[in-house]
Design a protein around this motif. Structure first.
Motif, PDB file in Angstrom:
ATOM      1  N   MET A 205       2.730  13.896  -2.470  1.00 60.24           N
ATOM      2  CA  MET A 205       2.814  12.649  -2.484  1.00 60.24           C
ATOM      3  C   MET A 205       3.101  11.898  -1.304  1.00 60.24           C
ATOM      4  N   PHE A 206       2.632  10.489  -1.277  1.00 63.79           N
ATOM      5  CA  PHE A 206       2.677   9.915   0.220  1.00 63.79           C
ATOM      6  C   PHE A 206       3.492   8.494   0.020  1.00 63.79           C
ATOM      7  N   SER A 207       3.810   7.899   0.885  1.00 65.07           N
ATOM      8  CA  SER A 207       4.565   6.760   0.983  1.00 65.07           C
ATOM      9  C   SER A 207       4.100   5.973   2.094  1.00 65.07           C
ATOM     10  N   LEU A 208       3.569   4.783   2.159  1.00 62.50           N
ATOM     11  CA  LEU A 208       3.293   3.915   3.386  1.00 62.50           C
ATOM     12  C   LEU A 208       4.432   2.840   3.405  1.00 62.50           C
ATOM     13  N   VAL A 209       5.330   2.693   2.758  1.00 61.64           N
ATOM     14  CA  VAL A 209       6.306   1.891   2.787  1.00 61.64           C
ATOM     15  C   VAL A 209       7.487   2.617   2.232  1.00 61.64           C
TER      16      VAL A 209
ATOM     17  N   THR B  36      -6.307   5.597 -11.387  1.00 56.49           N
ATOM     18  CA  THR B  36      -7.162   4.547 -11.028  1.00 56.49           C
ATOM     19  C   THR B  36      -7.646   4.763  -9.551  1.00 56.49           C
ATOM     20  N   SER B  37      -7.127   5.652  -8.799  1.00 55.52           N
ATOM     21  CA  SER B  37      -7.358   5.653  -7.466  1.00 55.52           C
ATOM     22  C   SER B  37      -7.301   7.169  -6.975  1.00 55.52           C
ATOM     23  N   PHE B  38      -7.526   8.258  -7.769  1.00 57.25           N
ATOM     24  CA  PHE B  38      -7.490   9.493  -7.576  1.00 57.25           C
ATOM     25  C   PHE B  38      -7.869   9.844  -6.131  1.00 57.25           C
ATOM     26  N   ASP B  39      -9.071   9.448  -5.741  1.00 55.48           N
ATOM     27  CA  ASP B  39      -9.635   9.962  -4.382  1.00 55.48           C
ATOM     28  C   ASP B  39      -8.802   9.409  -3.236  1.00 55.48           C
ATOM     29  N   SER B  40      -8.165   8.155  -3.371  1.00 50.67           N
ATOM     30  CA  SER B  40      -7.493   7.402  -2.063  1.00 50.67           C
ATOM     31  C   SER B  40      -6.111   8.190  -2.158  1.00 50.67           C
ATOM     32  N   VAL B  41      -5.663   8.474  -3.376  1.00 57.09           N
ATOM     33  CA  VAL B  41      -4.363   9.179  -3.410  1.00 57.09           C
ATOM     34  C   VAL B  41      -4.416  10.535  -2.524  1.00 57.09           C
ATOM     35  N   LEU B  42      -5.243  11.205  -2.812  1.00 52.85           N
ATOM     36  CA  LEU B  42      -5.714  12.466  -2.282  1.00 52.85           C
ATOM     37  C   LEU B  42      -5.876  12.411  -0.736  1.00 52.85           C
ATOM     38  N   GLU B  43      -6.649  11.190  -0.169  1.00 51.69           N
ATOM     39  CA  GLU B  43      -6.816  10.931   1.037  1.00 51.69           C
ATOM     40  C   GLU B  43      -5.465  10.705   1.827  1.00 51.69           C
TER      41      GLU B  43
ATOM     42  N   CYS C 213      -2.585  11.610   0.989  1.00 56.70           N
ATOM     43  CA  CYS C 213      -1.681  12.593   1.020  1.00 56.70           C
ATOM     44  C   CYS C 213      -2.108  13.719   2.109  1.00 56.70           C
ATOM     45  N   ALA C 214      -3.527  14.024   2.337  1.00 53.79           N
ATOM     46  CA  ALA C 214      -3.980  14.507   3.253  1.00 53.79           C
ATOM     47  C   ALA C 214      -3.417  14.150   4.569  1.00 53.79           C
ATOM     48  N   LYS C 215      -3.113  12.984   4.831  1.00 49.55           N
ATOM     49  CA  LYS C 215      -3.040  12.368   6.259  1.00 49.55           C
ATOM     50  C   LYS C 215      -1.539  12.314   6.685  1.00 49.55           C
ATOM     51  N   VAL C 216      -0.657  12.830   5.355  1.00 47.75           N
ATOM     52  CA  VAL C 216       0.761  12.657   5.853  1.00 47.75           C
ATOM     53  C   VAL C 216       1.156  13.682   6.886  1.00 47.75           C
TER      54      VAL C 216
END
Length: 220
Positions: free
Chosen positions: A165-169, A97-104, A106-109
């Motif tokens: 993968m990424f995690s903000l919390v 549902t939010s592929f581009d946001s996940v990609l973005e 992940c790039a910032k991690v």
């Protein structure tokens, strides 16, 4: 063809859609340089146990490490604390549902021991194309309506190649990973390709296997 520091062949790719045999990779797993990030080349790479990993769009590097980090879905490890998280329903999961946001994200991690990001602008464009063609997939984790974690990778139908993968919390990326593996297990996927060793993946049940065994599984 030139020689690298370990006196093994280093292949330079041109426009032709091909890769050298993975046995030609050096000790670090580096197989080839160059080529492009077309959907056709990327799918060919993943189907042959090869993936791109680089920090500069001007120099595409292709890898096939030996040994290979993988997770057999039935060997997934879930800690007591994560079982509580799964039961708590503090997170919800969506898919694609939010592929581009996940990609973005992940790039910032910020990753330990790694400068910059390998998820460059060209990588984002390439994987977005793969997503549009049905090969790339994302899992999104939500908390109170906000995207707080997720992962993406390449779906080969019987093998899922995890990319980032990424995690903000706390625990959000683990939640995504565990939910994904449980889904793949129900769908009878053979393995999740984790590419290279990390302690985080090992704690979730991933293990190192030989490249030859990995390729046998990949070929089905």
């Amino acid at each position: 063809m030139e020689k690298d520091k370990k006196n093994l062949p280093l292949f330079f790719l041109g426009d032709r859609l091909e890769f050298p045999p993975v046995s030609a990779a050096n000790e670090d797993g580096l197989l080839a340089v160059g080529g492009d990030l077309s959907p056709e080349r990327l799918v060919l790479a993943y189907r042959n146990g090869i993936f791109p990993w680089f920090n500069d769009d001007a120099l595409i590097l292709w890898w096939s490490p030996d040994p290979r980090m993988v997770l057999f879905p039935e060997k997934l490890k879930i800690s007591k604390s994560m079982r509580k998280v799964l039961r708590s329903k503090q997170f919800s999961l969506t898919t694609n549902t939010s592929f581009d946001s996940v990609l973005e994200h992940c790039a910032k991690v910020n990753r330990k021991g790694q400068e910059g990001t390998w998820i460059t602008t060209n990588i984002r464009k390439a994987y977005r194309e793969l997503f549009d063609k049905g090969f790339a997939k994302s899992y999104e984790v939500w908390q109170d309506g906000a995207l707080v974690g997720g992962l993406y990778g390449i779906d080969l139908g019987h093998v899922f190649c995890g990319e980032s993968m990424f995690s903000l919390v706390p625990n959000a990326s683990k939640f995504a990973f565990i939910k994904m593996v449980k889904e793949l297990q129900q769908l009878n996927y053979n393995i999740v390709d984790c590419q290279v060793h990390t302690a985080h993946l090992e704690s979730l049940g991933a293990e190192l296997i030989s490249r030859s065994r990995f390729l046998e599984i990949l070929k089905g």
